[in-house]
Design a protein around this motif. Structure first.
Motif, PDB file in Angstrom:
ATOM      1  N   LEU A 253       0.777  -1.444  -0.090  1.00 12.11           N
ATOM      2  CA  LEU A 253      -0.018  -0.050  -0.188  1.00 12.11           C
ATOM      3  C   LEU A 253       0.841   1.185   0.055  1.00 12.11           C
ATOM      4  CD1 LEU A 253      -2.741  -1.195   2.427  1.00 12.11           C
ATOM      5  CD2 LEU A 253      -2.813  -0.730   0.078  1.00 12.11           C
ATOM      6  N   ARG A 254       2.071   0.980   0.709  1.00  9.12           N
ATOM      7  CA  ARG A 254       2.839   2.332   0.635  1.00  9.12           C
ATOM      8  C   ARG A 254       3.456   2.696  -0.747  1.00  9.12           C
ATOM      9  NH1 ARG A 254       6.008   3.649   5.462  1.00  9.12           N
ATOM     10  NH2 ARG A 254       7.983   3.682   4.403  1.00  9.12           N
TER      11      ARG A 254
ATOM     12  N   GLY B 180      10.467   1.393  -3.250  1.00  9.61           N
ATOM     13  CA  GLY B 180      10.393   2.608  -3.050  1.00  9.61           C
ATOM     14  C   GLY B 180      11.854   3.240  -2.982  1.00  9.61           C
ATOM     15  N   TYR B 181      13.083   2.234  -2.716  1.00 13.45           N
ATOM     16  CA  TYR B 181      14.295   2.876  -2.650  1.00 13.45           C
ATOM     17  C   TYR B 181      15.396   2.352  -3.722  1.00 13.45           C
ATOM     18  CZ  TYR B 181      13.775   4.092   2.213  1.00 13.45           C
ATOM     19  OH  TYR B 181      12.795   4.640   3.497  1.00 13.45           O
ATOM     20  N   ALA B 182      14.755   2.190  -4.889  1.00 12.23           N
ATOM     21  CA  ALA B 182      15.298   1.973  -6.234  1.00 12.23           C
ATOM     22  C   ALA B 182      15.954   3.232  -6.550  1.00 12.23           C
ATOM     23  CB  ALA B 182      14.303   1.511  -7.384  1.00 12.23           C
ATOM     24  N   THR B 183      17.587   2.789  -6.953  1.00 10.62           N
ATOM     25  CA  THR B 183      18.522   3.701  -7.239  1.00 10.62           C
ATOM     26  C   THR B 183      19.328   3.418  -8.625  1.00 10.62           C
ATOM     27  OG1 THR B 183      18.647   4.220  -4.912  1.00 10.62           O
ATOM     28  CG2 THR B 183      20.361   5.051  -6.442  1.00 10.62           C
ATOM     29  N   SER B 184      19.631   4.316  -9.445  1.00 14.69           N
ATOM     30  CA  SER B 184      20.232   3.942 -10.748  1.00 14.69           C
ATOM     31  C   SER B 184      21.665   3.538 -10.167  1.00 14.69           C
ATOM     32  CB  SER B 184      20.292   5.089 -11.576  1.00 14.69           C
ATOM     33  OG  SER B 184      21.006   6.090 -10.971  1.00 14.69           O
ATOM     34  N   GLU B 185      22.283   2.882 -11.203  1.00 13.58           N
ATOM     35  CA  GLU B 185      23.596   2.210 -10.990  1.00 13.58           C
ATOM     36  C   GLU B 185      24.579   3.548 -10.993  1.00 13.58           C
ATOM     37  OE1 GLU B 185      27.069  -0.882 -12.846  1.00 13.58           O
ATOM     38  OE2 GLU B 185      25.078  -0.593 -13.721  1.00 13.58           O
ATOM     39  N   ALA B 186      24.441   4.523 -11.739  1.00 15.49           N
ATOM     40  CA  ALA B 186      25.263   5.583 -11.732  1.00 15.49           C
ATOM     41  C   ALA B 186      25.381   6.422 -10.415  1.00 15.49           C
ATOM     42  CB  ALA B 186      24.969   6.513 -12.697  1.00 15.49           C
ATOM     43  N   ARG B 187      24.276   6.477 -10.062  1.00 11.97           N
ATOM     44  CA  ARG B 187      23.916   7.254  -8.534  1.00 11.97           C
ATOM     45  C   ARG B 187      24.480   6.510  -7.462  1.00 11.97           C
ATOM     46  NH1 ARG B 187      19.011  10.542  -5.738  1.00 11.97           N
ATOM     47  NH2 ARG B 187      19.704  11.965  -7.368  1.00 11.97           N
ATOM     48  N   MET B 188      24.450   5.074  -7.347  1.00 16.80           N
ATOM     49  CA  MET B 188      24.908   4.263  -6.540  1.00 16.80           C
ATOM     50  C   MET B 188      26.368   4.273  -6.211  1.00 16.80           C
ATOM     51  SD  MET B 188      24.381   2.171  -3.900  1.00 16.80           S
ATOM     52  CE  MET B 188      22.781   2.013  -3.817  1.00 16.80           C
ATOM     53  N   GLN B 189      27.037   4.364  -7.391  1.00 14.11           N
ATOM     54  CA  GLN B 189      28.564   4.323  -7.505  1.00 14.11           C
ATOM     55  C   GLN B 189      28.973   5.788  -7.117  1.00 14.11           C
ATOM     56  OE1 GLN B 189      30.498   1.926  -8.491  1.00 14.11           O
ATOM     57  NE2 GLN B 189      28.736   0.748  -9.098  1.00 14.11           N
TER      58      GLN B 189
END
Length: 654
Positions: A121-122, A247-256
C-alpha cells in the motif's frame, strides 16, 4: 485534471453546511491554516470529504495511530470510490531499532517484522502521488520519515507503448535495472516472468493483478492488465508506465557516486578515531562499513542501507530527508486529524531519533551521515506543507495561535444528541453521593464511569462499592488484555453497573450505555485534569440522551471552568438547533462486539487462558496458531485495534 467525485447517500446537515462553506472558501482564498472544531459524532470526515471535493487538490490526511488511519482510509474509500485513496503507515508489525547502551556495553541489533500488505500500500501511495492529481493519502507519522528522492524515483519509471520497437532482452534488462527479479516458477510482487514473447510483470504495489506485454519479433504488440487469479483481461493500454519494484530503487550511476562518498567519509572518520585513541570504535566502524560497501558494489543493497541515505540521495550534511510529502505536487492540502495529539507527535519524533543515533555514531557503530537518516523537524514539516486544516474537538494552543483563534465550528450532531449536563459537587461525602447516583442509574438500566487520580483510590472505591452490593469492575494498566476486553463488554451487557479507573479516556472506550461520569479530584490541575482532558472525558457521556457529568471538587479551577463553559455553550447551540428543526435526540444503538472475531477461538481462549499453566505444549501452540490466524486476518482488513488485542493475547499465552 482528474476531479474528485464524492459518492454518498447523505447530504450535509446542521452546521456541516456552514463548516464546508467556510473551509472551502478559506482554501480557495489562500488561507494557510484553518481549524475545524468538531465535536465527537458530528460527521467531521464527511465534512472534510466535501471540502476535498470542492477544492479538488491532492490531499494528505494525518492520523496519530494505525487504528484511526485505518478507519479514515475505509471511510474515504467509500466516499471516493472513483478516485485514488491510499494508505501510508509504518510497514513494521514489530520494530526494535538499532541501539547501544554504553553503561552496560550492550549493542541491540535492529529487529523487524514487516507487513507485506502495508508495504504494498505504501508503494501504491508513492506511485499515485506521482501520476495522479485526484489522490488522497491517509498517513501516520511514518510520512515524515525518510523516503527515496522522488526525482530519482520518477526518472526510473520505464515507459512502454504498443508499437514500440525494442528487443525482449532490452525490456528484461530495463526491468532488472529497476530492481525487478526474474521468477519464472512462482512470481510475486517485484518479480517478472518470461515465456517466449510474453513478459508478465508483477508490481510490488498490487496483489490482485499483473501486467502482460506481448511481443512480435522486436515490437510490442499489446499491453494488458490481467486478473492474477483467473488471468482474464481487465484492461488494455496503449502506453504503460512501469514504476520501480521498490521505493528505494536507485540507478547504478547514482549508487557508484554514493559509494565514493561513503568511502570518503569512512576514511575521514577512521582518522578521527585514530587521533582520539579510540581504536575499538575505529575497528567497529571499519569492519561494518567495509562490509556494507562490498554489498552495495555487488548487489546495490545492504542491511541498514537507510543509514547511507544522505549519500544515496546526494544530499548535503543536515539537509532535510526526502519524505512522502515530497512526492505530492506543489499545491496539496493537509488535513491533521486529532491535531491536539498529532502535532505534538510530529514535534517529538526528531529528538528521540537523534539521541539514539548519536550514541551509535559516537561509539563507532555508524558513520556521522547516519544522523541524516531521520524524521523531519517540526519546522521542516511546517515549511513543506502549504495549506492545512487542523481537526479536533479540543484544538491545541499551537493551532489556535496560527489562526488567531478564528475557528470553524461543527458541534451539531446528526443524531440530535447533546453534550452532557455538567455539575460540580463538594467532595465531602462524595462516596455516599456516588453510591446514591449509581442506584438511580441502575433503575434506568444505564451505566456509570468513575475516574480517579490514583490506583489506590480506584481500588479502595471499587472494594467499597462491592461491599455495598454493587456490580463494579476496576480497570487499570495491570489488567491483562483478555480481561480488559471482557470487562468492557460485560459493562455494556449489564453484568457490571460501574467501571472505575484512573485514565478511562485512554482506554478507547465507546460506550453508549454510559450516561453518568463521575470525576473525582477534578480540581487537581495536571495532565489528567487539564482543560482538554476534561472536555474529552465529558465527551464520553455524549453518546447517551441522558448524559451527565459530576465533578467532585473543593474549588473550580481554570481548567474546570473552561470545560464547563465550553460544554454548556455547545449544548445551548445544539438544543436551539434541535428545537428549530423538531429533532428529538436518540441514544446511539451499537451492537456489543465479540471479544474476538471467531467465536470458536473466543471460547478456546476464555476457557484455556484461565488455566494456561495446565496446558500442554501442543495445546498452547495450537491456541497460539489460532490467535495468529485471527490477528493476520484483522491486520489484513486494517482492523489494527483488534490485531493489537490479539497480539497481546498471544504474548500473554506464550
Amino acid at each position: 485534471m482528474e476531479q474528485f467525485k464524492l459518492v454518498s447517500e447523505y447530504e450535509p446537515k446542521g452546521d456541516q453546511v456552514k463548516a464546508i462553506e467556510e473551509l472551502t472558501n478559506g482554501i480557495l482564498k489562500g488561507k494557510k491554516e484553518q481549524v475545524l472544531l468538531g465535536a465527537t459524532g458530528t460527521g467531521k470526515t464527511f465534512t472534510i470529504s466535501n471540502v476535498i471535493k470542492n477544492v479538488n487538490k491532492p490531499t494528505l490526511v494525518l492520523a496519530h495511530n494505525k487504528t484511526l488511519a485505518g478507519q479514515l482510509y475505509s471511510e474515504l474509500k467509500e466516499f471516493f470510490p472513483d478516485n485514488r485513496v491510499e494508505y501510508f503507515v509504518s510497514y513494521f508489525d514489530y520494530y526494535q531499532p538499532e541501539a547501544y547502551l554504553p553503561s552496560s556495553d550492550t549493542y541491540i541489533d535492529k529487529t523487524t517484522k514487516s507487513n507485506a500488505e502495508i508495504e504494498m500500500l505504501r508503494g501504491s501511495a508513492l506511485n499515485s502521488c506521482l501520476s495522479r492529481n485526484d489522490v488522497i493519502v491517509v498517513a501516520s507519522v511514518a510520512c515524515i520519515y525518510g523516503a527515496s528522492d522522488p526525482r530519482e524515483y520518477e526518472s526510473m519509471v520505464y515507459t512502454v507503448r504498443v508499437g514500440m520497437e525494442v528487443t525482449r532482452k532490452d525490456v528484461v534488462n530495463n526491468l532488472v535495472d529497476r530492481q525487478y527479479k526474474r521468477n519464472d516458477v512462482e512470481p510475486t510482487g517485484g518479480c517478472f516472468r518470461v515465456r517466449g514473447d510474453i513478459i508478465d510483470i508483477y508490481p510490488s504495489w498490487a496483489n490482485s493483478f499483473f501486467y502482460r506485454i506481448e511481443m512480435f519479433d522486436d515490437e510490442i504488440e499489446s499491453i494488458a492488465m490481467l486478473d492474477i487469479l483467473n488471468q482474464r483481461k481487465i484492461e488494455t493500454y496503449p502506453v504503460l508506465r512501469i514504476f520501480p519494484a521498490h521505493g528505494y530503487a536507485t540507478s547504478e550511476a547514482r549508487m557508484q557516486e554514493a559509494i565514493k562518498r561513503i568511502e570518503a567519509e569512512l576514511k575521514h572518520r577512521l582518522a578521527y578515531f585514530e587521533n582520539e585513541g579510540k581504536l575499538l570504535e575505529k575497528q567497529r566502524l571499519e569492519q561494518r562499513c567495509s562490509h556494507d560497501v562490498e554489498l552495495l558494489k555487488e548487489f546495490g543493497m545492504c542491511p541498514g542501507i537507510e543509514n547511507y541515505s544522505r549519500h544515496i540521495d546526494l544530499r548535503a550534511k543536515d539537509q532535510k530527508p526526502y519524505t512522502l510529502l515530497d512526492f505530492f505536487k506543489d499545491d496539496f492540502l493537509v488535513v491533521v486529524d486529532e491535531s491536539h495529539v498529532m502535532l505534538p507527535q510530529i514535534r517529538g519524533m526528531f529528538n528521540g531519533d537523534r539521541a539514539r543515533k548519536q550514541t551509535l555514531v559516537d561509539y563507532g557503530f555508524r558513520l556521522e551521515s547516519a544522523l541524516d537518516n531521520r524524521p523531519l523537524r517540526f519546522e521542516e514539516f511546517v515549511e513543506v506543507t502549504n495549506q492545512k486544516i487542523y481537526v479536533s474537538a479540543t484544538p491545541g494552543d499551537y493551532e489556535l495561535e496560527q489562526v488567531n483563534h478564528q475557528i470553524v465550528e461543527q458541534i451539531i450532531r446528526p443524531t440530535g444528541l447533546l453534550d452532557p449536563k455538567v455539575e460540580v459537587r463538594k467532595p465531602l461525602g462524595q462516596v455516599d453521593d456516588i453510591f446514591d447516583e449509581i442506584n438511580k442509574q441502575i433503575e434506568k438500566d444505564e451505566r456509570t464511569l468513575i475516574t480517579t487520580l490514583t490506583v489506590q483510590m480506584a481500588k479502595e472505591l471499587t472494594d467499597y462499592l462491592k461491599e455495598k452490593g454493587l456490580k463494579v469492575a476496576h480497570m487499570n494498566h495491570e489488567i491483562k488484555t483478555l480481561e480488559r476486553i471482557e470487562i468492557i463488554n460485560d459493562l455494556r451487557a449489564g453484568k457490571y453497573d460501574v467501571l472505575v479507573g484512573i485514565n478511562l479516556l485512554r482506554e478507547g472506550l465507546d460506550l453508549p450505555e454510559v450516561s453518568l461520569i463521575c470525576i473525582l479530584d477534578a480540581d487537581k490541575e495536571g495532565f489528567l485534569r487539564s482543560s482538554k482532558s476534561l472536555v474529552q472525558i465529558i465527551g464520553r457521556a455524549a453518546r447517551n440522551d441522558n448524559g451527565r457529568v459530576i465533578m467532585y471538587a473543593d474549588r473550580i479551577t481554570d481548567s474546570m471552568n473552561y470545560a464547563i463553559n465550553e460544554t454548556a455553550r455547545r449544548r445551548e447551540i445544539q438544543e436551539k438547533y434541535n428545537l428549530e428543526h423538531n429533532i428529538i435526540p436518540q441514544t446511539i444503538k451499537k451492537d456489543i462486539r465479540e471479544n474476538i472475531k471467531s467465536k470458536e477461538v473466543v471460547d478456546d481462549v476464555i476457557s484455556q487462558m484461565k488455566n494456561k499453566n495446565k496446558l500442554t505444549r501442543l495445546e498452547r501452540d495450537k491456541l497460539i496458531d489460532q490467535l495468529k490466524d485471527e490477528m493476520n486476518m484483522a491486520a489484513k482488513s486494517l482492523d489494527f485495534e483488534e490485531a493489537a488485542r490479539l497480539r497481546d493475547l498471544i504474548i500473554e499465552l506464550s
